[in-house]
Write an enzyme that holds these catalytic residues in place. Structure first.
Site, PDB file in Angstrom:
ATOM      1  N   ASN A 107       0.847  -1.197   0.000  1.00  0.00           N
ATOM      2  CA  ASN A 107       0.000   0.000   0.000  1.00  0.00           C
ATOM      3  C   ASN A 107       0.878   1.241   0.000  1.00  0.00           C
ATOM      4  O   ASN A 107       1.951   1.262   0.593  1.00  0.00           O
ATOM      5  CB  ASN A 107      -0.890   0.001   1.255  1.00  0.00           C
ATOM      6  CG  ASN A 107      -1.818   1.203   1.304  1.00  0.00           C
ATOM      7  OD1 ASN A 107      -2.431   1.572   0.288  1.00  0.00           O
ATOM      8  ND2 ASN A 107      -1.935   1.837   2.454  1.00  0.00           N
ATOM      9  N   HIS A 109       0.939   5.122   1.156  1.00  0.00           N
ATOM     10  CA  HIS A 109       0.219   5.999   2.087  1.00  0.00           C
ATOM     11  C   HIS A 109       0.921   7.355   2.186  1.00  0.00           C
ATOM     12  O   HIS A 109       2.141   7.400   2.388  1.00  0.00           O
ATOM     13  CB  HIS A 109       0.141   5.350   3.468  1.00  0.00           C
ATOM     14  CG  HIS A 109      -0.667   6.165   4.429  1.00  0.00           C
ATOM     15  ND1 HIS A 109      -2.043   6.212   4.371  1.00  0.00           N
ATOM     16  CD2 HIS A 109      -0.295   7.013   5.422  1.00  0.00           C
ATOM     17  CE1 HIS A 109      -2.486   7.036   5.304  1.00  0.00           C
ATOM     18  NE2 HIS A 109      -1.441   7.545   5.954  1.00  0.00           N
ATOM     19  N   SER A 136       4.868   6.727   2.606  1.00  0.00           N
ATOM     20  CA  SER A 136       5.317   5.405   3.049  1.00  0.00           C
ATOM     21  C   SER A 136       4.755   4.345   2.113  1.00  0.00           C
ATOM     22  O   SER A 136       3.624   4.467   1.635  1.00  0.00           O
ATOM     23  CB  SER A 136       4.804   5.099   4.466  1.00  0.00           C
ATOM     24  OG  SER A 136       5.222   6.078   5.385  1.00  0.00           O
ATOM     25  N   ASP A 145      -3.088   0.810   7.617  1.00  0.00           N
ATOM     26  CA  ASP A 145      -1.845   1.573   7.400  1.00  0.00           C
ATOM     27  C   ASP A 145      -0.756   1.234   8.424  1.00  0.00           C
ATOM     28  O   ASP A 145       0.009   2.113   8.847  1.00  0.00           O
ATOM     29  CB  ASP A 145      -2.124   3.093   7.437  1.00  0.00           C
ATOM     30  CG  ASP A 145      -3.113   3.510   6.353  1.00  0.00           C
ATOM     31  OD1 ASP A 145      -3.104   2.900   5.275  1.00  0.00           O
ATOM     32  OD2 ASP A 145      -3.904   4.436   6.602  1.00  0.00           O
TER      33      ASP A 145
HETATM   34  C1  GRF Z   1      -1.954   9.075  -3.184  1.00  0.00           C
HETATM   35  O1  GRF Z   1      -1.507  10.271  -2.618  1.00  0.00           O
HETATM   36  C2  GRF Z   1      -1.823   7.928  -2.214  1.00  0.00           C
HETATM   37  O2  GRF Z   1      -0.773   8.083  -1.315  1.00  0.00           O
HETATM   38  C3  GRF Z   1      -3.135   7.986  -1.480  1.00  0.00           C
HETATM   39  O3  GRF Z   1      -4.080   8.353  -2.446  1.00  0.00           O
HETATM   40  C4  GRF Z   1      -3.442   9.110  -3.462  1.00  0.00           C
HETATM   41  C5  GRF Z   1      -3.794   8.485  -4.795  1.00  0.00           C
HETATM   42  O4  GRF Z   1      -3.440   9.308  -5.870  1.00  0.00           O
HETATM   43  N1  GRF Z   1      -3.407   6.729  -0.818  1.00  0.00           N
HETATM   44  P1  GRF Z   1      -3.637   8.781  -7.372  1.00  0.00           P
HETATM   45  O5  GRF Z   1      -5.059   8.247  -7.475  1.00  0.00           O
HETATM   46  O6  GRF Z   1      -2.608   7.730  -7.638  1.00  0.00           O
HETATM   47  O7  GRF Z   1      -3.459  10.001  -8.230  1.00  0.00           O
END
Ligand code: GRF
Length: 214
Positions: A107, A109, A136, A145
């Site tokens: 994942n 995050h 992360s 998370d």
């Molecule tokens: C990213 O910032 C990720 O860390 C978070 O959601 C966002 C997704 O962005 N979990 P995208 O859809 O890849 O543009």
């Protein structure tokens, strides 16, 4: 080449970064399918433009989380997926599926975990006047998370920066770090053993905290 599934819910800019890296052979793997729980996700459009197979699994059409997870699992099995990447996937997966894919599901995050699990991380960083922020990448465990951290990228928060400014800078880091980590996993340099992240090649321990300050 590892078969990768990318799970999304929204814009899909990270999906595009992964797909571009695969096309440029910077990742020793291929995206076999994109799964979105949101039929309106812009990431679905991106997937089409990138000629990627996309599948919508709308969580509203299932009685509970378990049924939804079972459908996701069915697709992952059918597609013979070896690595699952949650890239902006905004559904909580239950223990049954996270246990099954432990070590094969990662994942992304947008915070320096364990700081700020959950939503609105950029706003929390601004509110708390933190001077550092980051991203992360971790293996997915049943706790939100909180699985073993593979890599982090950090930035210094600038004076007067807004949550939107931070989000933009964080995205830039994600688009670099996530494809790198995926490739290291695909070639077997990063893996999970006894609940901890292992690095075969000593050089890549540098990934653990990378500073991306300009
Ligand atoms: C990213 O910032 C990720 O860390 C978070 O959601 C966002 C997704 O962005 N979990 P995208 O859809 O890849 O543009």
């Amino acid at each position: 080449m590892k078969k990768i599934a990318v799970l999304i819910s929204g814009s899909g800019s990270n999906l595009e970064a992964i797909a571009n890296a695969c096309n440029k052979k910077k990742i020793d793997g291929e995206i076999s399918c994109v799964i979105s729980n949101n039929s309106q996700a812009y990431g679905i459009e991106r997937a089409k433009k990138l000629n990627l197979k996309s599948i919508i699994v709308d969580h509203n059409l299932f009685n509970d989380r378990s049924e939804f997870d079972d459908q996701i699992d069915k697709i992952l099995v059918e597609e013979k997926i070896e690595l699952v990447v949650l890239a902006g996937f905004m559904r909580i997966l239950e223990k049954k599926i996270t246990d099954k894919y432990f070590g094969r599901m990662i994942n992304l995050h947008p915070s320096l975990l364990p700081l700020y699990p959950g939503l609105n991380t950029h706003k929390k960083v601004i509110k708390n006047k933190d001077n550092k922020h980051g991203v992360s990448i971790h293996y997915v465990s049943p706790e939100l998370d909180a699985g073993p951290i593979i890599a982090q990228g950090s930035i210094k928060v600038k004076k007067n920066e807004t949550a939107e400014d931070l989000q933009k800078r964080i995205h830039k880091i994600e688009h670099i770090l996530l494809p790198e980590v995926i490739n290291e996993i695909c070639i077997g340099n990063i893996f999970l053993s006894n609940n901890s992240v292992k690095f075969k090649n000593k050089n890549i321990t540098n990934h653990i905290i990378n500073s991306y300050d300009e």
